[in-house]
Motif scaffolding. Structure first.
Motif, mmCIF file in Angstrom:
data_model
loop_
_atom_site.group_PDB
_atom_site.id
_atom_site.type_symbol
_atom_site.label_atom_id
_atom_site.label_comp_id
_atom_site.label_asym_id
_atom_site.label_seq_id
_atom_site.Cartn_x
_atom_site.Cartn_y
_atom_site.Cartn_z
ATOM 1 N N ILE A 32 0.839 -1.194 0.000
ATOM 2 C CA ILE A 32 0.000 0.000 0.000
ATOM 3 C C ILE A 32 0.877 1.248 0.000
ATOM 4 O O ILE A 32 0.577 2.223 -0.697
ATOM 5 C CB ILE A 32 -0.971 -0.020 1.197
ATOM 6 C CG1 ILE A 32 -1.889 -1.238 1.096
ATOM 7 C CG2 ILE A 32 -1.797 1.273 1.244
ATOM 8 C CD1 ILE A 32 -2.637 -1.558 2.378
ATOM 9 N N TYR A 33 1.962 1.234 0.759
ATOM 10 C CA TYR A 33 2.896 2.374 0.804
ATOM 11 C C TYR A 33 3.432 2.721 -0.584
ATOM 12 O O TYR A 33 3.717 3.884 -0.872
ATOM 13 C CB TYR A 33 4.057 2.085 1.765
ATOM 14 C CG TYR A 33 5.223 3.014 1.560
ATOM 15 C CD1 TYR A 33 5.159 4.343 1.979
ATOM 16 C CD2 TYR A 33 6.368 2.586 0.900
ATOM 17 C CE1 TYR A 33 6.224 5.211 1.751
ATOM 18 C CE2 TYR A 33 7.427 3.445 0.680
ATOM 19 C CZ TYR A 33 7.350 4.755 1.102
ATOM 20 O OH TYR A 33 8.386 5.609 0.867
ATOM 21 N N LEU A 88 -6.638 10.101 13.387
ATOM 22 C CA LEU A 88 -6.537 11.257 12.495
ATOM 23 C C LEU A 88 -5.894 10.852 11.166
ATOM 24 O O LEU A 88 -6.341 11.288 10.100
ATOM 25 C CB LEU A 88 -5.748 12.391 13.157
ATOM 26 C CG LEU A 88 -5.641 13.684 12.348
ATOM 27 C CD1 LEU A 88 -7.020 14.252 12.019
ATOM 28 C CD2 LEU A 88 -4.808 14.700 13.108
ATOM 29 N N LEU A 89 -4.869 10.017 11.215
ATOM 30 C CA LEU A 89 -4.263 9.521 9.973
ATOM 31 C C LEU A 89 -5.290 8.765 9.141
ATOM 32 O O LEU A 89 -5.347 8.913 7.916
ATOM 33 C CB LEU A 89 -3.066 8.613 10.274
ATOM 34 C CG LEU A 89 -1.767 9.320 10.603
ATOM 35 C CD1 LEU A 89 -0.775 8.329 11.199
ATOM 36 C CD2 LEU A 89 -1.182 10.003 9.376
ATOM 37 N N ASP A 112 -10.574 2.209 1.094
ATOM 38 C CA ASP A 112 -10.728 0.948 1.835
ATOM 39 C C ASP A 112 -10.215 1.095 3.267
ATOM 40 O O ASP A 112 -9.013 1.307 3.485
ATOM 41 C CB ASP A 112 -9.962 -0.151 1.106
ATOM 42 C CG ASP A 112 -10.157 -1.531 1.708
ATOM 43 O OD1 ASP A 112 -10.204 -1.650 2.953
ATOM 44 O OD2 ASP A 112 -10.252 -2.489 0.934
ATOM 45 N N PRO A 113 -11.093 0.973 4.273
ATOM 46 C CA PRO A 113 -10.651 1.134 5.666
ATOM 47 C C PRO A 113 -9.628 0.088 6.100
ATOM 48 O O PRO A 113 -8.747 0.385 6.912
ATOM 49 C CB PRO A 113 -11.935 1.032 6.487
ATOM 50 C CG PRO A 113 -12.973 0.499 5.580
ATOM 51 C CD PRO A 113 -12.519 0.722 4.167
ATOM 52 N N ASP A 114 -9.710 -1.118 5.545
ATOM 53 C CA ASP A 114 -8.721 -2.149 5.883
ATOM 54 C C ASP A 114 -7.340 -1.766 5.350
ATOM 55 O O ASP A 114 -6.331 -1.978 6.019
ATOM 56 C CB ASP A 114 -9.133 -3.517 5.338
ATOM 57 C CG ASP A 114 -10.345 -4.080 6.058
ATOM 58 O OD1 ASP A 114 -10.529 -3.767 7.255
ATOM 59 O OD2 ASP A 114 -11.113 -4.822 5.414
ATOM 60 N N GLU A 115 -7.288 -1.203 4.144
ATOM 61 C CA GLU A 115 -6.008 -0.761 3.591
ATOM 62 C C GLU A 115 -5.426 0.379 4.422
ATOM 63 O O GLU A 115 -4.227 0.410 4.679
ATOM 64 C CB GLU A 115 -6.154 -0.336 2.132
ATOM 65 C CG GLU A 115 -6.305 -1.495 1.184
ATOM 66 C CD GLU A 115 -6.232 -1.072 -0.270
ATOM 67 O OE1 GLU A 115 -6.103 0.136 -0.573
ATOM 68 O OE2 GLU A 115 -6.306 -1.973 -1.132
ATOM 69 N N ARG A 116 -6.280 1.314 4.850
ATOM 70 C CA ARG A 116 -5.781 2.417 5.677
ATOM 71 C C ARG A 116 -5.227 1.889 6.991
ATOM 72 O O ARG A 116 -4.138 2.269 7.416
ATOM 73 C CB ARG A 116 -6.898 3.435 5.951
ATOM 74 C CG ARG A 116 -7.330 4.198 4.716
ATOM 75 C CD ARG A 116 -8.203 5.382 5.051
ATOM 76 N NE ARG A 116 -9.324 5.105 5.919
ATOM 77 C CZ ARG A 116 -10.538 4.753 5.518
ATOM 78 N NH1 ARG A 116 -10.798 4.620 4.225
ATOM 79 N NH2 ARG A 116 -11.510 4.560 6.397
ATOM 80 N N ASP A 121 -0.728 0.798 10.514
ATOM 81 C CA ASP A 121 -0.032 -0.174 11.378
ATOM 82 C C ASP A 121 1.383 -0.422 10.871
ATOM 83 O O ASP A 121 2.339 -0.451 11.648
ATOM 84 C CB ASP A 121 -0.799 -1.495 11.447
ATOM 85 C CG ASP A 121 -2.087 -1.404 12.234
ATOM 86 O OD1 ASP A 121 -2.293 -0.398 12.961
ATOM 87 O OD2 ASP A 121 -2.906 -2.337 12.115
ATOM 88 N N TRP A 122 1.537 -0.600 9.563
ATOM 89 C CA TRP A 122 2.858 -0.858 8.984
ATOM 90 C C TRP A 122 3.785 0.332 9.192
ATOM 91 O O TRP A 122 4.935 0.160 9.593
ATOM 92 C CB TRP A 122 2.719 -1.191 7.498
ATOM 93 C CG TRP A 122 4.030 -1.488 6.842
ATOM 94 C CD1 TRP A 122 4.730 -2.667 6.888
ATOM 95 C CD2 TRP A 122 4.814 -0.591 6.044
ATOM 96 N NE1 TRP A 122 5.903 -2.544 6.160
ATOM 97 C CE2 TRP A 122 5.964 -1.288 5.642
ATOM 98 C CE3 TRP A 122 4.636 0.728 5.641
ATOM 99 C CZ2 TRP A 122 6.944 -0.708 4.840
ATOM 100 C CZ3 TRP A 122 5.613 1.302 4.843
ATOM 101 C CH2 TRP A 122 6.751 0.592 4.454
ATOM 102 N N LEU A 123 3.278 1.527 8.928
ATOM 103 C CA LEU A 123 4.104 2.720 9.135
ATOM 104 C C LEU A 123 4.516 2.844 10.597
ATOM 105 O O LEU A 123 5.658 3.196 10.899
ATOM 106 C CB LEU A 123 3.360 3.986 8.697
ATOM 107 C CG LEU A 123 3.278 4.225 7.206
ATOM 108 C CD1 LEU A 123 2.300 5.350 6.891
ATOM 109 C CD2 LEU A 123 4.654 4.509 6.613
ATOM 110 N N GLY A 124 3.594 2.554 11.503
ATOM 111 C CA GLY A 124 3.916 2.623 12.928
ATOM 112 C C GLY A 124 4.997 1.635 13.318
ATOM 113 O O GLY A 124 5.938 1.981 14.052
ATOM 114 N N ARG A 125 4.913 0.420 12.821
ATOM 115 C CA ARG A 125 5.925 -0.605 13.124
ATOM 116 C C ARG A 125 7.233 -0.330 12.382
ATOM 117 O O ARG A 125 8.312 -0.426 12.936
ATOM 118 C CB ARG A 125 5.418 -1.993 12.757
ATOM 119 C CG ARG A 125 4.384 -2.534 13.698
ATOM 120 C CD ARG A 125 4.080 -4.000 13.436
ATOM 121 N NE ARG A 125 3.980 -4.359 12.022
ATOM 122 C CZ ARG A 125 2.884 -4.256 11.293
ATOM 123 N NH1 ARG A 125 1.784 -3.787 11.808
ATOM 124 N NH2 ARG A 125 2.888 -4.608 10.024
#
Length: 130
Positions: A32-33, A88-89, A112-116, A121-125
């Motif tokens: 997604i990124y 907010l993100l 898509d809320p699942d993609e967001r 989550d990925w960016l946070g990790r």
């Protein structure tokens, strides 16, 4: 400049193959990124003229990345919200213009809320590990 940014985003989407996952599987945060990398790096301090780094974005103060010239829309958002929270993100990624009216970010949003959620989550990790 905005037209150039929109063109760069369109080219990046095509080059990334729209970051599609295999049929029947959910896309990963990294896939997604790939929709963002034309304008946003994930390495600390690696701002581009089109966008600030996303390193440490989850929990980071809004419009505060050193070395990036934020739009008035993002500076106004920073007066209403202190930090980029996951909520907010999520709202911003769904519809940037609705959250930061007048934003210069030429991105229509992730519907898509699942993609967001996966991306946040990925960016946070990913960026917390650095």
């Amino acid at each position: 400049m905005k037209a150039l940014t929109i063109a760069a985003i369109a080219i990046a989407w095509l080059a990334a193959g729209l970051a599609q996952a295999a049929p029947g599987s959910a896309p990963t945060g990294e896939q997604i990124y790939r929709r963002c990398y034309a304008c946003h790096a994930i390495e600390p301090g690696n701002n581009s003229p089109a966008g600030p780094t996303l390193a440490g974005i989850v929990g980071r103060p809004i419009a505060a990345e050193p070395g990036f010239n934020y739009s008035p829309a993002l500076r106004r958002l920073a007066t209403r919200h202190r930090r980029w929270t996951p909520d907010l993100l999520d709202r911003f990624l769904a519809d940037p213009e609705a959250v930061a009216r007048g934003t210069e970010m030429g991105f229509i949003g992730l519907r898509d809320p699942d993609e967001r959620r996966t991306l946040i989550d990925w960016l946070g990790r990913r960026t917390a590990a650095r």
